[in-house]
Design an enzyme around this catalytic site. Structure first.
Site, mmCIF file in Angstrom:
data_model
loop_
_atom_site.group_PDB
_atom_site.id
_atom_site.type_symbol
_atom_site.label_atom_id
_atom_site.label_comp_id
_atom_site.label_asym_id
_atom_site.label_seq_id
_atom_site.Cartn_x
_atom_site.Cartn_y
_atom_site.Cartn_z
ATOM 1 N N ASP A 79 73.920 83.597 18.519
ATOM 2 C CA ASP A 79 73.921 84.855 17.765
ATOM 3 C C ASP A 79 73.342 86.035 18.543
ATOM 4 O OD1 ASP A 79 71.229 84.069 17.674
ATOM 5 O OD2 ASP A 79 70.939 85.125 15.793
ATOM 6 N N GLU A 80 73.265 85.883 19.852
ATOM 7 C CA GLU A 80 72.736 86.975 20.657
ATOM 8 C C GLU A 80 73.587 87.157 21.891
ATOM 9 O OE1 GLU A 80 68.415 87.072 21.631
ATOM 10 O OE2 GLU A 80 68.391 85.356 20.287
#
Ligand SMILES: [Mg+2]
Lengths: 405, 157
Positions: A103-104
Protein backbone atom coordinates in the site's frame (compact mmCIF):
# COMPACT_ATOMS: atom_id res chain seq x y z
CA UNK A 1 15.73 13.31 -16.41
CA UNK A 2 16.92 13.06 -12.86
CA UNK A 3 14.56 12.61 -9.97
CA UNK A 4 14.78 15.53 -7.64
CA UNK A 5 11.24 15.65 -6.28
CA UNK A 6 10.04 12.41 -4.76
CA UNK A 7 6.47 11.50 -3.98
CA UNK A 8 5.43 8.97 -1.39
CA UNK A 9 1.95 7.62 -1.67
CA UNK A 10 0.42 5.72 1.22
CA UNK A 11 -3.05 4.22 1.07
CA UNK A 12 -5.19 5.13 4.07
CA UNK A 13 -5.97 2.04 6.17
CA UNK A 14 -5.42 0.02 3.02
CA UNK A 15 -6.98 -3.36 3.90
CA UNK A 16 -10.05 -1.69 5.34
CA UNK A 17 -10.30 0.58 2.31
CA UNK A 18 -10.10 -2.48 0.04
CA UNK A 19 -12.97 -4.09 1.93
CA UNK A 20 -14.97 -0.88 1.63
CA UNK A 21 -14.53 -0.97 -2.14
CA UNK A 22 -16.54 -4.17 -2.37
CA UNK A 23 -18.59 -3.69 0.81
CA UNK A 24 -19.51 0.00 0.83
CA UNK A 25 -21.65 -0.59 3.92
CA UNK A 26 -18.42 -0.64 5.93
CA UNK A 27 -17.75 3.02 5.17
CA UNK A 28 -17.73 5.33 8.15
CA UNK A 29 -17.81 2.45 10.62
CA UNK A 30 -15.20 1.08 13.03
CA UNK A 31 -13.71 -1.85 11.13
CA UNK A 32 -10.86 -4.20 11.99
CA UNK A 33 -9.30 -6.65 9.55
CA UNK A 34 -8.23 -9.86 11.25
CA UNK A 35 -5.08 -11.81 10.46
CA UNK A 36 -4.59 -15.40 9.44
CA UNK A 37 -5.70 -16.88 12.74
CA UNK A 38 -8.68 -14.65 13.38
CA UNK A 39 -7.18 -13.43 16.63
CA UNK A 40 -5.33 -10.22 15.89
CA UNK A 41 -6.15 -6.97 14.21
CA UNK A 42 -3.84 -6.43 11.26
CA UNK A 43 -5.54 -3.28 9.99
CA UNK A 44 -8.07 -0.86 11.38
CA UNK A 45 -10.25 1.95 10.16
CA UNK A 46 -9.78 5.47 11.49
CA UNK A 47 -13.04 5.07 13.42
CA UNK A 48 -11.55 2.10 15.28
CA UNK A 49 -8.24 3.86 15.74
CA UNK A 50 -10.10 6.79 17.30
CA UNK A 51 -11.23 4.44 20.07
CA UNK A 52 -7.61 3.78 20.96
CA UNK A 53 -7.36 0.38 19.31
CA UNK A 54 -3.93 -0.44 17.90
CA UNK A 55 -2.80 -2.70 15.09
CA UNK A 56 -1.60 -6.04 16.38
CA UNK A 57 -4.04 -6.12 19.28
CA UNK A 58 -6.04 -9.25 19.98
CA UNK A 59 -9.69 -8.83 19.15
CA UNK A 60 -10.66 -9.20 22.80
CA UNK A 61 -8.65 -6.20 23.94
CA UNK A 62 -10.11 -4.14 21.14
CA UNK A 63 -13.60 -5.29 22.08
CA UNK A 64 -13.31 -3.61 25.46
CA UNK A 65 -12.67 -0.24 23.84
CA UNK A 66 -14.99 -0.60 20.89
CA UNK A 67 -17.75 -3.23 21.26
CA UNK A 68 -19.50 -1.95 18.13
CA UNK A 69 -16.52 -2.65 15.86
CA UNK A 70 -17.02 -4.93 12.85
CA UNK A 71 -14.38 -7.57 12.12
CA UNK A 72 -13.52 -8.76 8.66
CA UNK A 73 -11.49 -11.75 7.53
CA UNK A 74 -8.41 -10.78 5.52
CA UNK A 75 -8.34 -11.50 1.79
CA UNK A 76 -4.86 -10.86 0.47
CA UNK A 77 -5.76 -11.76 -3.11
CA UNK A 78 -8.21 -8.93 -3.23
CA UNK A 79 -5.79 -6.51 -1.60
CA UNK A 80 -3.10 -7.39 -4.10
CA UNK A 81 -5.50 -6.86 -6.97
CA UNK A 82 -6.28 -3.33 -5.82
CA UNK A 83 -2.65 -2.71 -5.01
CA UNK A 84 -1.71 -3.39 -8.63
CA UNK A 85 -4.48 -1.11 -9.86
CA UNK A 86 -3.09 1.58 -7.59
CA UNK A 87 0.41 1.25 -9.05
CA UNK A 88 -0.93 1.30 -12.61
CA UNK A 89 -2.90 4.47 -11.94
CA UNK A 90 0.18 6.21 -10.57
CA UNK A 91 2.26 4.98 -13.52
CA UNK A 92 -0.10 6.84 -15.84
CA UNK A 93 0.91 10.06 -14.13
CA UNK A 94 4.56 9.23 -13.49
CA UNK A 95 6.38 6.33 -15.16
CA UNK A 96 9.01 6.17 -12.44
CA UNK A 97 7.33 4.23 -9.66
CA UNK A 98 8.80 2.11 -6.90
CA UNK A 99 6.34 -0.46 -5.64
CA UNK A 100 7.53 -0.21 -2.06
CA UNK A 101 4.90 -2.28 -0.29
CA UNK A 102 1.37 -3.42 -0.88
CA UNK A 103 0.00 0.00 0.00
CA UNK A 104 2.95 2.32 -0.40
CA UNK A 105 4.89 3.52 -3.37
CA UNK A 106 7.45 6.13 -4.29
CA UNK A 107 7.26 8.03 -7.53
CA UNK A 108 9.06 10.76 -9.40
CA UNK A 109 6.83 13.73 -8.65
CA UNK A 110 9.09 16.29 -10.33
CA UNK A 111 7.44 16.53 -13.75
CA UNK A 112 3.92 16.55 -12.31
CA UNK A 113 4.70 19.19 -9.72
CA UNK A 114 6.57 21.30 -12.24
CA UNK A 115 3.87 21.20 -14.89
CA UNK A 116 0.72 21.25 -12.80
CA UNK A 117 1.78 22.32 -9.32
CA UNK A 118 -0.03 21.14 -6.23
CA UNK A 119 -3.22 20.82 -8.20
CA UNK A 120 -1.56 18.09 -10.24
CA UNK A 121 -0.87 16.13 -7.06
CA UNK A 122 -4.41 16.71 -5.84
CA UNK A 123 -5.78 15.51 -9.19
CA UNK A 124 -3.67 12.36 -8.93
CA UNK A 125 -5.15 11.70 -5.51
CA UNK A 126 -8.68 12.15 -6.90
CA UNK A 127 -7.91 10.00 -9.93
CA UNK A 128 -6.72 7.15 -7.68
CA UNK A 129 -9.89 7.38 -5.62
CA UNK A 130 -11.99 7.31 -8.78
CA UNK A 131 -10.09 4.47 -10.44
CA UNK A 132 -9.49 2.19 -7.46
CA UNK A 133 -11.82 3.44 -4.74
CA UNK A 134 -8.85 3.71 -2.40
CA UNK A 135 -8.18 6.95 -0.49
CA UNK A 136 -4.47 7.77 -0.34
CA UNK A 137 -2.25 10.34 1.31
CA UNK A 138 0.61 11.84 -0.62
CA UNK A 139 3.84 13.40 0.62
CA UNK A 140 6.13 15.30 -1.74
CA UNK A 141 9.66 16.22 -0.83
CA UNK A 142 13.31 16.09 -1.82
CA UNK A 143 14.11 12.57 -0.64
CA UNK A 144 12.32 9.33 0.01
CA UNK A 145 12.45 9.55 3.78
CA UNK A 146 11.23 13.14 3.79
CA UNK A 147 8.42 12.25 1.38
CA UNK A 148 7.43 9.39 3.67
CA UNK A 149 7.33 11.67 6.71
CA UNK A 150 5.26 14.12 4.69
CA UNK A 151 2.66 11.55 3.65
CA UNK A 152 2.49 10.38 7.25
CA UNK A 153 1.71 13.84 8.46
CA UNK A 154 -0.92 14.26 5.74
CA UNK A 155 -3.03 11.27 6.82
CA UNK A 156 -5.82 10.63 6.19
CA UNK A 157 -6.56 11.65 2.61
CA UNK A 158 -4.19 14.59 2.68
CA UNK A 159 -1.34 16.03 0.69
CA UNK A 160 1.79 17.52 2.18
CA UNK A 161 4.31 19.20 -0.06
CA UNK A 162 7.58 19.93 1.73
CA UNK A 163 10.10 21.14 -0.81
CA UNK A 164 11.22 24.53 0.46
CA UNK A 165 13.58 24.83 3.38
CA UNK A 166 10.81 26.25 5.57
CA UNK A 167 8.41 23.48 4.67
CA UNK A 168 11.02 20.84 5.46
CA UNK A 169 11.86 22.52 8.76
CA UNK A 170 8.20 22.54 9.68
CA UNK A 171 7.92 18.87 8.76
CA UNK A 172 10.86 17.84 10.94
CA UNK A 173 10.23 20.09 13.89
CA UNK A 174 9.37 18.15 17.02
CA UNK A 175 8.83 14.91 15.14
CA UNK A 176 10.20 11.96 17.15
CA UNK A 177 13.23 10.35 15.46
CA UNK A 178 11.55 7.01 15.97
CA UNK A 179 8.97 8.02 13.34
CA UNK A 180 11.61 7.81 10.64
CA UNK A 181 11.83 4.60 8.64
CA UNK A 182 15.10 2.92 9.58
CA UNK A 183 15.26 4.28 13.10
CA UNK A 184 13.88 1.42 15.12
CA UNK A 185 13.94 0.99 18.88
CA UNK A 186 17.63 0.32 19.43
CA UNK A 187 18.77 3.21 17.26
CA UNK A 188 16.22 5.50 18.82
CA UNK A 189 17.55 4.63 22.27
CA UNK A 190 21.11 5.27 21.14
CA UNK A 191 20.15 8.65 19.71
CA UNK A 192 18.06 9.54 22.76
CA UNK A 193 21.02 8.81 25.00
CA UNK A 194 22.89 11.57 23.13
CA UNK A 195 20.04 14.02 23.54
CA UNK A 196 18.66 13.50 20.05
CA UNK A 197 14.91 13.06 20.34
CA UNK A 198 13.43 14.83 17.36
CA UNK A 199 14.09 14.90 13.64
CA UNK A 200 15.18 18.54 13.75
CA UNK A 201 17.73 17.67 16.44
CA UNK A 202 18.83 14.73 14.33
CA UNK A 203 19.59 16.74 11.19
CA UNK A 204 21.39 19.37 13.23
CA UNK A 205 23.63 16.75 14.83
CA UNK A 206 27.14 16.25 13.52
CA UNK A 207 27.24 13.84 10.60
CA UNK A 208 30.25 11.97 11.98
CA UNK A 209 28.53 11.49 15.30
CA UNK A 210 25.47 10.03 13.57
CA UNK A 211 27.68 7.72 11.58
CA UNK A 212 29.49 6.65 14.72
CA UNK A 213 26.26 6.08 16.62
CA UNK A 214 24.11 4.36 14.01
CA UNK A 215 26.48 3.43 11.15
CA UNK A 216 26.65 4.33 7.49
CA UNK A 217 23.00 3.47 7.03
CA UNK A 218 22.13 5.98 9.73
CA UNK A 219 24.20 8.53 7.89
CA UNK A 220 22.11 7.91 4.78
CA UNK A 221 19.07 8.71 6.87
CA UNK A 222 20.77 11.91 8.01
CA UNK A 223 21.39 12.98 4.40
CA UNK A 224 17.88 12.06 3.35
CA UNK A 225 16.32 14.11 6.13
CA UNK A 226 18.49 17.03 5.12
CA UNK A 227 16.89 16.84 1.71
CA UNK A 228 19.78 15.07 0.00
CA UNK A 229 18.39 12.13 -1.88
CA UNK A 230 20.74 9.19 -1.40
CA UNK A 231 18.18 6.40 -1.65
CA UNK A 232 17.11 6.13 -5.28
CA UNK A 233 13.61 5.25 -6.40
CA UNK A 234 13.98 1.58 -7.28
CA UNK A 235 11.52 0.75 -10.00
CA UNK A 236 11.60 -2.84 -11.15
CA UNK A 237 11.31 -1.75 -14.74
CA UNK A 238 13.89 0.93 -15.56
CA UNK A 239 12.04 3.92 -16.91
CA UNK A 240 15.02 4.91 -19.06
CA UNK A 241 16.12 3.17 -22.23
CA UNK A 242 19.38 5.08 -22.17
CA UNK A 243 21.12 7.52 -19.88
CA UNK A 244 23.30 10.08 -21.57
CA UNK A 245 25.57 12.82 -20.38
CA UNK A 246 27.35 15.39 -22.49
CA UNK A 247 26.68 18.55 -24.37
CA UNK A 248 28.82 21.32 -25.75
CA UNK A 249 32.52 21.35 -24.92
CA UNK A 250 32.67 25.11 -25.00
CA UNK A 251 35.13 26.40 -27.56
CA UNK A 252 35.57 23.73 -30.23
CA UNK A 253 38.88 21.97 -29.87
CA UNK A 254 41.13 19.44 -31.62
CA UNK A 255 43.39 19.15 -28.57
CA UNK A 256 43.34 15.41 -27.80
CA UNK A 257 44.08 15.86 -24.11
CA UNK A 258 41.29 18.34 -23.78
CA UNK A 259 38.79 16.19 -25.64
CA UNK A 260 39.77 13.19 -23.55
CA UNK A 261 39.35 15.26 -20.43
CA UNK A 262 35.80 16.09 -21.52
CA UNK A 263 35.10 12.45 -22.16
CA UNK A 264 36.28 11.46 -18.71
CA UNK A 265 34.37 14.35 -17.21
CA UNK A 266 31.19 13.09 -18.85
CA UNK A 267 31.89 9.51 -17.75
CA UNK A 268 32.03 10.83 -14.20
CA UNK A 269 28.68 12.46 -14.67
CA UNK A 270 27.32 9.35 -16.31
CA UNK A 271 28.43 7.02 -13.51
CA UNK A 272 26.96 9.46 -11.03
CA UNK A 273 23.64 9.39 -12.88
CA UNK A 274 23.64 5.61 -13.13
CA UNK A 275 24.40 5.29 -9.44
CA UNK A 276 21.67 7.71 -8.54
CA UNK A 277 19.06 5.61 -10.32
CA UNK A 278 20.52 2.32 -9.15
CA UNK A 279 21.25 1.38 -12.77
CA UNK A 280 23.92 -0.53 -14.59
CA UNK A 281 24.47 -0.64 -18.36
CA UNK A 282 26.25 -3.10 -20.57
CA UNK A 283 26.72 -0.99 -23.67
CA UNK A 284 28.44 2.35 -24.00
CA UNK A 285 28.25 4.80 -26.85
CA UNK A 286 30.37 7.86 -27.69
CA UNK A 287 29.04 10.45 -30.03
CA UNK A 288 31.30 13.27 -31.20
CA UNK A 289 29.99 16.30 -33.05
CA UNK A 290 32.49 18.29 -35.10
CA UNK A 291 32.64 21.97 -35.82
CA UNK A 292 32.19 21.30 -39.57
CA UNK A 293 28.79 19.76 -38.97
CA UNK A 294 29.84 16.14 -39.33
CA UNK A 295 30.14 13.66 -36.51
CA UNK A 296 31.07 10.16 -35.47
CA UNK A 297 29.37 7.58 -33.34
CA UNK A 298 30.66 4.34 -31.92
CA UNK A 299 29.47 1.82 -29.39
CA UNK A 300 31.07 -0.96 -27.42
CA UNK A 301 29.44 -3.83 -25.59
CA UNK A 302 30.83 -4.22 -22.10
CA UNK A 303 31.89 -7.43 -20.43
CA UNK A 304 28.90 -7.24 -18.19
CA UNK A 305 26.47 -4.76 -16.67
CA UNK A 306 28.28 -2.10 -14.72
CA UNK A 307 28.13 1.46 -13.51
CA UNK A 308 31.73 1.67 -12.35
CA UNK A 309 33.95 4.45 -13.54
CA UNK A 310 36.80 1.93 -13.70
CA UNK A 311 34.93 -0.12 -16.26
CA UNK A 312 33.43 2.67 -18.31
CA UNK A 313 36.37 5.09 -18.56
CA UNK A 314 38.76 2.74 -20.45
CA UNK A 315 35.96 1.80 -22.86
CA UNK A 316 35.20 5.45 -23.50
CA UNK A 317 38.89 6.09 -24.19
CA UNK A 318 38.94 3.21 -26.63
CA UNK A 319 35.88 4.54 -28.38
CA UNK A 320 37.62 7.87 -28.70
CA UNK A 321 40.84 6.32 -30.07
CA UNK A 322 38.96 4.35 -32.69
CA UNK A 323 36.24 6.85 -33.54
CA UNK A 324 37.92 10.25 -33.51
CA UNK A 325 38.67 11.77 -36.95
CA UNK A 326 42.09 13.24 -36.32
CA UNK A 327 42.40 16.96 -36.67
CA UNK A 328 38.69 17.70 -36.55
CA UNK A 329 37.54 20.20 -34.01
CA UNK A 330 35.11 18.66 -31.51
CA UNK A 331 32.14 20.89 -30.79
CA UNK A 332 29.97 18.65 -28.61
CA UNK A 333 29.81 15.08 -27.37
CA UNK A 334 27.53 12.57 -25.72
CA UNK A 335 28.40 9.56 -23.61
CA UNK A 336 25.48 7.17 -23.79
CA UNK A 337 24.84 4.27 -21.44
CA UNK A 338 22.65 1.73 -23.21
CA UNK A 339 20.91 -1.50 -22.30
CA UNK A 340 20.04 -0.18 -18.88
CA UNK A 341 18.88 -2.41 -16.08
CA UNK A 342 18.65 -2.17 -12.36
CA UNK A 343 21.78 -3.11 -10.54
CA UNK A 344 19.81 -5.27 -8.12
CA UNK A 345 18.35 -7.26 -11.04
CA UNK A 346 21.55 -7.51 -13.06
CA UNK A 347 23.46 -10.74 -13.55
CA UNK A 348 27.08 -10.06 -12.74
CA UNK A 349 29.46 -11.15 -15.42
CA UNK A 350 32.16 -13.68 -14.70
CA UNK A 351 34.34 -11.81 -17.19
CA UNK A 352 34.20 -8.47 -15.52
CA UNK A 353 35.92 -8.17 -12.20
CA UNK A 354 34.39 -5.93 -9.58
CA UNK A 355 36.98 -3.22 -8.85
CA UNK A 356 38.94 -4.14 -5.74
CA UNK A 357 38.14 -0.93 -4.05
CA UNK A 358 35.81 0.99 -6.21
CA UNK A 359 37.12 4.38 -7.22
CA UNK A 360 33.56 5.33 -8.05
CA UNK A 361 32.50 4.45 -4.56
CA UNK A 362 35.34 6.34 -2.96
CA UNK A 363 34.86 9.39 -5.15
CA UNK A 364 31.14 9.40 -4.49
CA UNK A 365 31.77 9.05 -0.79
CA UNK A 366 34.10 12.02 -0.68
CA UNK A 367 31.88 14.04 -2.98
CA UNK A 368 28.92 13.50 -0.77
CA UNK A 369 30.76 15.15 2.05
CA UNK A 370 32.57 17.88 0.24
CA UNK A 371 30.30 18.76 -2.61
CA UNK A 372 29.60 16.97 -5.83
CA UNK A 373 32.46 16.40 -8.26
CA UNK A 374 35.11 17.78 -5.94
CA UNK A 375 36.96 14.49 -6.43
CA UNK A 376 37.51 13.80 -10.10
CA UNK A 377 39.62 11.75 -12.35
CA UNK A 378 43.02 13.36 -12.91
CA UNK A 379 42.30 13.12 -16.63
CA UNK A 380 39.90 16.03 -16.28
CA UNK A 381 42.66 18.39 -15.10
CA UNK A 382 42.85 20.12 -18.49
CA UNK A 383 39.34 21.40 -17.75
CA UNK A 384 40.00 23.34 -14.56
CA UNK A 385 38.96 26.55 -16.30
CA UNK A 386 35.49 25.08 -16.89
CA UNK A 387 35.06 23.80 -13.35
CA UNK A 388 35.86 27.15 -11.84
CA UNK A 389 33.03 28.77 -13.70
CA UNK A 390 30.08 28.61 -11.33
CA UNK A 391 27.71 29.79 -14.01
CA UNK A 392 28.62 26.81 -16.16
CA UNK A 393 25.39 25.22 -17.19
CA UNK A 394 26.65 21.74 -17.90
CA UNK A 395 25.69 20.36 -14.54
CA UNK A 396 22.03 21.30 -14.60
CA UNK A 397 20.92 17.75 -15.26
CA UNK A 398 23.24 16.44 -12.58
CA UNK A 399 21.23 18.10 -9.84
CA UNK A 400 19.00 15.39 -8.51
CA UNK A 401 18.35 16.84 -5.15
CA UNK A 402 19.98 19.30 -2.91
CA UNK A 403 23.42 17.81 -3.43
CA UNK A 404 25.67 20.80 -2.90
CA UNK A 405 25.54 22.71 0.31
CA UNK B 1 -24.13 -19.81 17.01
CA UNK B 2 -24.98 -16.18 16.29
CA UNK B 3 -26.89 -14.19 18.88
CA UNK B 4 -27.89 -11.44 16.52
CA UNK B 5 -27.45 -9.95 13.13
CA UNK B 6 -27.51 -6.63 11.39
CA UNK B 7 -28.66 -5.56 7.98
CA UNK B 8 -28.18 -2.19 6.34
CA UNK B 9 -31.22 0.03 6.72
CA UNK B 10 -31.43 0.67 2.97
CA UNK B 11 -31.91 -3.07 2.42
CA UNK B 12 -35.07 -3.19 4.48
CA UNK B 13 -38.11 -1.73 2.68
CA UNK B 14 -40.04 0.95 4.55
CA UNK B 15 -43.25 -1.06 4.54
CA UNK B 16 -41.53 -3.83 6.53
CA UNK B 17 -40.18 -1.29 9.01
CA UNK B 18 -43.73 -0.02 9.50
CA UNK B 19 -45.50 -3.33 9.48
CA UNK B 20 -43.24 -4.96 12.07
CA UNK B 21 -42.48 -1.77 14.01
CA UNK B 22 -38.76 -2.07 13.48
CA UNK B 23 -38.01 1.62 14.19
CA UNK B 24 -36.63 0.77 17.63
CA UNK B 25 -34.20 -1.65 16.06
CA UNK B 26 -32.64 0.94 13.77
CA UNK B 27 -29.26 1.93 15.11
CA UNK B 28 -25.89 3.28 14.08
CA UNK B 29 -22.34 2.52 15.12
CA UNK B 30 -21.57 6.19 15.53
CA UNK B 31 -19.86 8.43 13.05
CA UNK B 32 -20.89 8.80 9.46
CA UNK B 33 -21.69 5.14 8.87
CA UNK B 34 -24.93 3.99 7.37
CA UNK B 35 -27.74 3.00 9.73
CA UNK B 36 -28.50 -0.64 10.36
CA UNK B 37 -31.45 -2.66 11.54
CA UNK B 38 -30.44 -5.01 14.34
CA UNK B 39 -32.16 -8.33 14.97
CA UNK B 40 -31.09 -9.70 18.34
CA UNK B 41 -32.20 -12.91 19.98
CA UNK B 42 -32.50 -11.04 23.26
CA UNK B 43 -34.95 -8.50 21.75
CA UNK B 44 -38.39 -8.21 23.32
CA UNK B 45 -39.73 -10.11 20.34
CA UNK B 46 -36.94 -11.92 18.51
CA UNK B 47 -37.35 -11.52 14.75
CA UNK B 48 -35.30 -12.34 11.65
CA UNK B 49 -35.31 -11.01 8.08
CA UNK B 50 -35.93 -13.90 5.72
CA UNK B 51 -36.00 -14.50 1.98
CA UNK B 52 -38.89 -16.87 1.49
CA UNK B 53 -40.63 -17.63 -1.78
CA UNK B 54 -38.82 -14.73 -3.45
CA UNK B 55 -39.98 -12.25 -0.87
CA UNK B 56 -38.14 -10.51 1.87
CA UNK B 57 -40.20 -10.75 5.01
CA UNK B 58 -39.77 -10.62 8.76
CA UNK B 59 -40.53 -13.78 10.77
CA UNK B 60 -40.34 -14.86 14.36
CA UNK B 61 -36.90 -16.11 15.36
CA UNK B 62 -37.30 -19.60 16.79
CA UNK B 63 -39.20 -20.19 20.00
CA UNK B 64 -37.25 -18.45 22.72
CA UNK B 65 -39.92 -18.27 25.42
CA UNK B 66 -41.47 -21.64 24.67
CA UNK B 67 -44.80 -20.07 23.84
CA UNK B 68 -45.25 -22.36 20.86
CA UNK B 69 -45.46 -25.85 22.30
CA UNK B 70 -44.99 -27.58 18.97
CA UNK B 71 -41.55 -25.98 18.33
CA UNK B 72 -38.09 -26.54 19.86
CA UNK B 73 -37.30 -23.97 22.53
CA UNK B 74 -34.27 -22.40 20.85
CA UNK B 75 -33.28 -20.05 18.04
CA UNK B 76 -30.84 -22.35 16.26
CA UNK B 77 -30.97 -25.62 14.42
CA UNK B 78 -27.92 -27.88 14.35
CA UNK B 79 -27.09 -29.28 10.92
CA UNK B 80 -26.36 -32.57 12.66
CA UNK B 81 -29.87 -32.76 14.10
CA UNK B 82 -31.37 -32.22 10.63
CA UNK B 83 -29.24 -35.10 9.35
CA UNK B 84 -30.42 -37.22 12.26
CA UNK B 85 -34.00 -36.50 11.21
CA UNK B 86 -34.91 -34.74 14.46
CA UNK B 87 -36.77 -31.94 12.68
CA UNK B 88 -38.54 -34.14 10.15
CA UNK B 89 -41.94 -33.94 11.82
CA UNK B 90 -41.88 -30.14 11.45
CA UNK B 91 -41.24 -30.32 7.69
CA UNK B 92 -38.51 -27.70 7.70
CA UNK B 93 -37.97 -25.60 4.58
CA UNK B 94 -34.58 -24.04 3.93
CA UNK B 95 -34.55 -20.24 3.76
CA UNK B 96 -31.98 -17.49 3.39
CA UNK B 97 -31.36 -14.92 6.07
CA UNK B 98 -29.91 -11.77 4.55
CA UNK B 99 -27.50 -9.82 6.73
CA UNK B 100 -24.23 -7.93 6.60
CA UNK B 101 -22.97 -8.59 10.11
CA UNK B 102 -23.39 -11.30 12.69
CA UNK B 103 -22.99 -11.07 16.45
CA UNK B 104 -21.34 -13.70 18.59
CA UNK B 105 -20.32 -13.30 22.23
CA UNK B 106 -20.35 -9.57 21.71
CA UNK B 107 -18.17 -9.66 18.59
CA UNK B 108 -19.61 -8.30 15.36
CA UNK B 109 -18.24 -10.10 12.33
CA UNK B 110 -18.85 -9.52 8.65
CA UNK B 111 -21.25 -11.77 6.77
CA UNK B 112 -20.59 -11.62 3.04
CA UNK B 113 -23.89 -12.91 1.64
CA UNK B 114 -26.10 -14.12 4.42
CA UNK B 115 -26.93 -17.12 6.56
CA UNK B 116 -28.87 -20.30 6.03
CA UNK B 117 -31.91 -21.03 8.11
CA UNK B 118 -34.91 -23.28 8.28
CA UNK B 119 -38.53 -22.27 8.38
CA UNK B 120 -41.07 -24.30 10.34
CA UNK B 121 -44.64 -23.56 11.29
CA UNK B 122 -46.30 -23.46 14.68
CA UNK B 123 -49.74 -24.86 15.54
CA UNK B 124 -51.40 -21.83 13.93
CA UNK B 125 -49.25 -22.24 10.79
CA UNK B 126 -47.28 -19.07 11.55
CA UNK B 127 -43.73 -19.19 10.18
CA UNK B 128 -40.76 -19.37 12.58
CA UNK B 129 -37.14 -19.31 11.47
CA UNK B 130 -34.13 -20.99 13.07
CA UNK B 131 -30.52 -20.22 12.14
CA UNK B 132 -28.65 -23.29 10.91
CA UNK B 133 -25.41 -23.99 12.76
CA UNK B 134 -22.36 -26.18 12.30
CA UNK B 135 -19.14 -26.82 14.23
CA UNK B 136 -17.03 -23.64 14.22
CA UNK B 137 -13.95 -23.45 12.05
CA UNK B 138 -10.70 -22.71 13.81
CA UNK B 139 -10.85 -19.14 12.51
CA UNK B 140 -14.36 -18.54 13.75
CA UNK B 141 -13.56 -20.17 17.06
CA UNK B 142 -10.54 -17.93 17.61
CA UNK B 143 -12.47 -14.86 16.53
CA UNK B 144 -15.58 -15.36 18.65
CA UNK B 145 -14.53 -18.04 21.17
CA UNK B 146 -17.62 -20.00 20.21
CA UNK B 147 -17.51 -23.64 19.12
CA UNK B 148 -20.56 -23.39 16.83
CA UNK B 149 -20.99 -21.07 13.89
CA UNK B 150 -23.82 -20.30 11.51
CA UNK B 151 -23.98 -21.91 8.08
CA UNK B 152 -22.96 -19.16 5.68
CA UNK B 153 -24.28 -18.45 2.22
CA UNK B 154 -21.17 -17.97 0.10
CA UNK B 155 -17.85 -17.10 1.70
CA UNK B 156 -17.76 -17.80 5.40
CA UNK B 157 -15.10 -18.30 8.05
MG1 LIG C 1 -0.96 2.71 4.46
Amino acid sequence: MATSIIGHLDADCFYVSCERVRFPGLKGKPVGVLGNQGACIIAKSYELKAKGVKTGWPIWDAHKLCPEAIYVKRDFYWYEELSRQLVETVRQASPTVEYYSVDELFFDAGPLLKSRGREGISDLQKEILKETGIPVSIGISLSKLLAKLASDSAKPFGIDVAVTEDEIQALLKGKPVGDVTGIARQRRKTLNSRGIFTCDQFVKADRRLIRKLITKNGEDIWWELRGVSVLPIATSRPPHKVVARGGSVGAATADRLRIEAWIIRNIERLTDALEHHGYVCDKLGLMLGYKDGTGSYGTAVLLGPTAYFEHLAPIARELFETGYKTGKKVHYMHLIAERIQFKKDAQTSIFQKEPEKSLTGTANFVNRHTGRFSVRSAATLPLTDIYRDDANEYDICDIYGKTCF
Amino acid sequence: MCAGLAIERRNVPDHLIEKYRLQDRITSRGGAGEQEVHFLFRAKVPLLPVWHERNLDIYIWGNRDDRFSRLPKTGWCRMESIAEGKWEGLRPVQVEIPCSYGLEKGVWFQVVEGLKGILVRDEKARPHVYILTQPASHYYNVMTRHDRMPVFLGRGY
